[in-house]
Design a protein around this motif. Sequence first.
Motif, PDB file in Angstrom:
ATOM      1  N   ILE A  41      -4.398  13.538  -7.816  1.00 46.40           N
ATOM      2  CA  ILE A  41      -4.917  12.958  -6.586  1.00 46.40           C
ATOM      3  C   ILE A  41      -4.459  11.520  -6.497  1.00 46.40           C
ATOM      4  O   ILE A  41      -4.845  10.685  -7.304  1.00 46.40           O
ATOM      5  CB  ILE A  41      -6.459  13.015  -6.559  1.00 46.40           C
ATOM      6  CG1 ILE A  41      -6.931  14.465  -6.546  1.00 46.40           C
ATOM      7  CG2 ILE A  41      -6.995  12.271  -5.355  1.00 46.40           C
ATOM      8  CD1 ILE A  41      -8.428  14.608  -6.624  1.00 46.40           C
ATOM      9  N   SER A  42      -3.637  11.222  -5.508  1.00 51.62           N
ATOM     10  CA  SER A  42      -3.138   9.867  -5.349  1.00 51.62           C
ATOM     11  C   SER A  42      -4.134   9.049  -4.520  1.00 51.62           C
ATOM     12  O   SER A  42      -4.416   9.375  -3.370  1.00 51.62           O
ATOM     13  CB  SER A  42      -1.779   9.890  -4.657  1.00 51.62           C
ATOM     14  OG  SER A  42      -1.521   8.632  -4.061  1.00 51.62           O
ATOM     15  N   GLU A  43      -4.649   7.997  -5.127  1.00 54.87           N
ATOM     16  CA  GLU A  43      -5.610   7.165  -4.401  1.00 54.87           C
ATOM     17  C   GLU A  43      -4.980   6.596  -3.145  1.00 54.87           C
ATOM     18  O   GLU A  43      -5.575   6.655  -2.062  1.00 54.87           O
ATOM     19  CB  GLU A  43      -6.091   6.018  -5.297  1.00 54.87           C
ATOM     20  CG  GLU A  43      -6.979   6.466  -6.437  1.00 54.87           C
ATOM     21  CD  GLU A  43      -7.529   5.288  -7.223  1.00 54.87           C
ATOM     22  OE1 GLU A  43      -7.292   4.129  -6.802  1.00 54.87           O
ATOM     23  OE2 GLU A  43      -8.188   5.520  -8.253  1.00 54.87           O
ATOM     24  N   LYS A  44      -3.784   6.074  -3.319  1.00 53.88           N
ATOM     25  CA  LYS A  44      -3.103   5.425  -2.199  1.00 53.88           C
ATOM     26  C   LYS A  44      -2.967   6.376  -1.020  1.00 53.88           C
ATOM     27  O   LYS A  44      -3.330   6.056   0.112  1.00 53.88           O
ATOM     28  CB  LYS A  44      -1.717   4.968  -2.674  1.00 53.88           C
ATOM     29  CG  LYS A  44      -0.986   4.054  -1.712  1.00 53.88           C
ATOM     30  CD  LYS A  44      -0.094   3.077  -2.457  1.00 53.88           C
ATOM     31  CE  LYS A  44       1.020   2.539  -1.603  1.00 53.88           C
ATOM     32  NZ  LYS A  44       2.121   3.527  -1.385  1.00 53.88           N
ATOM     33  N   GLN A  45      -2.466   7.569  -1.320  1.00 51.37           N
ATOM     34  CA  GLN A  45      -2.207   8.515  -0.237  1.00 51.37           C
ATOM     35  C   GLN A  45      -3.497   8.921   0.474  1.00 51.37           C
ATOM     36  O   GLN A  45      -3.568   8.928   1.696  1.00 51.37           O
ATOM     37  CB  GLN A  45      -1.505   9.737  -0.810  1.00 51.37           C
ATOM     38  CG  GLN A  45      -0.931  10.644   0.265  1.00 51.37           C
ATOM     39  CD  GLN A  45      -0.291  11.876  -0.355  1.00 51.37           C
ATOM     40  OE1 GLN A  45       0.241  11.798  -1.464  1.00 51.37           O
ATOM     41  NE2 GLN A  45      -0.363  13.000   0.353  1.00 51.37           N
ATOM     42  N   LEU A  46      -4.526   9.252  -0.315  1.00 52.59           N
ATOM     43  CA  LEU A  46      -5.788   9.662   0.300  1.00 52.59           C
ATOM     44  C   LEU A  46      -6.376   8.530   1.126  1.00 52.59           C
ATOM     45  O   LEU A  46      -6.907   8.750   2.205  1.00 52.59           O
ATOM     46  CB  LEU A  46      -6.773  10.113  -0.776  1.00 52.59           C
ATOM     47  CG  LEU A  46      -6.682  11.587  -1.167  1.00 52.59           C
ATOM     48  CD1 LEU A  46      -7.843  11.959  -2.064  1.00 52.59           C
ATOM     49  CD2 LEU A  46      -6.670  12.480   0.063  1.00 52.59           C
ATOM     50  N   CYS A  47      -6.263   7.308   0.617  1.00 49.95           N
ATOM     51  CA  CYS A  47      -6.770   6.165   1.366  1.00 49.95           C
ATOM     52  C   CYS A  47      -6.104   6.093   2.731  1.00 49.95           C
ATOM     53  O   CYS A  47      -6.757   5.884   3.756  1.00 49.95           O
ATOM     54  CB  CYS A  47      -6.490   4.870   0.603  1.00 49.95           C
ATOM     55  SG  CYS A  47      -7.627   4.595  -0.752  1.00 49.95           S
ATOM     56  N   GLU A  48      -4.803   6.267   2.721  1.00 50.26           N
ATOM     57  CA  GLU A  48      -4.084   6.208   3.992  1.00 50.26           C
ATOM     58  C   GLU A  48      -4.501   7.355   4.901  1.00 50.26           C
ATOM     59  O   GLU A  48      -4.760   7.163   6.086  1.00 50.26           O
ATOM     60  CB  GLU A  48      -2.571   6.243   3.729  1.00 50.26           C
ATOM     61  CG  GLU A  48      -2.050   4.905   3.221  1.00 50.26           C
ATOM     62  CD  GLU A  48      -0.635   5.010   2.668  1.00 50.26           C
ATOM     63  OE1 GLU A  48       0.007   6.069   2.848  1.00 50.26           O
ATOM     64  OE2 GLU A  48      -0.173   4.031   2.052  1.00 50.26           O
TER      65      GLU A  48
END
Lengths: 227, 227
Positions: free
Chosen positions: B32-39
């Motif tokens: 789970i990529s934090e960056k991607q989910l945040c975006e």
Amino acid sequence: MTKIQPRTLYREVADRIRDLIEHGELAPGERISEKQLCENFGVSRTPLREALKVLASEGLVELLPNRGARVKQLTYKMVKDTYDLMGALEGLSGELACQQISDEGIAAICALHERMLVHYHNRELPEYFQVNQRIHESLLAASNNDVLLEMYNNLSQRVKRVRYSKKMTESYWRRAVQDHEEMIAALKKRDSKRLGQVLRDHLCNKLEVASIAGVIDDGETRNAANS
Amino acid sequence: MTKIQPRTLYREVADRIRDLIEHGELAPGERISEKQLCENFGVSRTPLREALKVLASEGLVELLPNRGARVKQLTYKMVKDTYDLMGALEGLSGELACQQISDEGIAAICALHERMLVHYHNRELPEYFQVNQRIHESLLAASNNDVLLEMYNNLSQRVKRVRYSKKMTESYWRRAVQDHEEMIAALKKRDSKRLGQVLRDHLCNKLEVASIAGVIDDGETRNAANS
DNA sequence: TGAGAGAATTTTGAATTCATAATACCTTTC
DNA sequence: GAAAGGTATTATGAATTCAAAATTCTCTCA
């Protein structure tokens, strides 16, 4: 053999808070001040708030959005519900253990049982409780069901802080020991259904629930429906 | 009457991620990529990370300190363990329900049962499953044990994403319906022990566990000990 | 060509900052 | 003196920033 948990601040903080709650240094219903705990622990609010979220989903803490966190109150009903549940889980652990445990495992539990009997006859209550607990833990371990263990530990943690006075009357005690005799018999025969039944009905849980009545004085009535 | 939950970002995010996991849009084992989910969600990392911590303690996600989060893998054993547990919980729900349910409550469940029988005779599998589930939910509700309900929902959530092919053979189906007949009989007599027993042994759980075998192909062997 | 060392980049963990909601306090008015 | 309203203060929710760990990439040398 238990997996090592890499340490992070929020886990450390969560452990510390769990301890504080368990030992009553954070009283039930007490407001948890982020600022104060941060200063006590010497950490910033970020890991503290993360820890609080974890504790909330473990059922130890209550988060009221925009209004802070408080130590979850234990009502009589909640504790009773929890003990009912733990009884069911012990029952399952017994059934599963019967099917999976090795002969050596059974022998080990029998040995514990014998030790428990000695403490019973010598009227050594604390030692009795300790060995008693180890028996139940052994069954839980022998059931080889990680999810069960996790759930049981969580429930157990929730009610740990209830320090009820175990009113171990002579007759209760005798019946508890009888239950254990039946358990051992069922285990030796690997009669899983029977062992499950005995554990579910095991006096231990019911007794504890009874003792609680005098300890938790919640505003609600004893028979109140859920909140 | 269910309590309203004030919305906060981390809850919203947790709900969304639960959905993603349940529907397989975040695959088991997937990083789970934090960056991607945040975006994707349009939020900062703070609430996202809080949500991940909650999901981790719900058992849906795994947090590897300094190495990110991943969707928890479901092994065959974990799912089987979970179903065993859910069986025990259903058993308890039956016992408790017997003692607490009103006559109207019993009547309502009997009505559901009748509807289920109709679907059975008409061979309407989806409708059958739906009513079947409502019966079990009704018992759970009637048991009036919030902790039980919470645990059951959590366990259920964990295995929801397993979309096993329910190989409902004719003989299995017939036996499941027989089980239900027994349940209803026990409930009407308010025979809690009997209802508990039937629910614990209810074919439903065992069947599902059997079906899973073909779905989850984990590296581990089927009989492997815990990780 | 491939293995390994080391630098650059990315990602995570945690502190800090900023905005907003809740609470406390004070004034005013009846 | 008490209640109501408004302001000041505090606490929380969430974004941003900073530091450190992990990962990736590149370059060297065999």
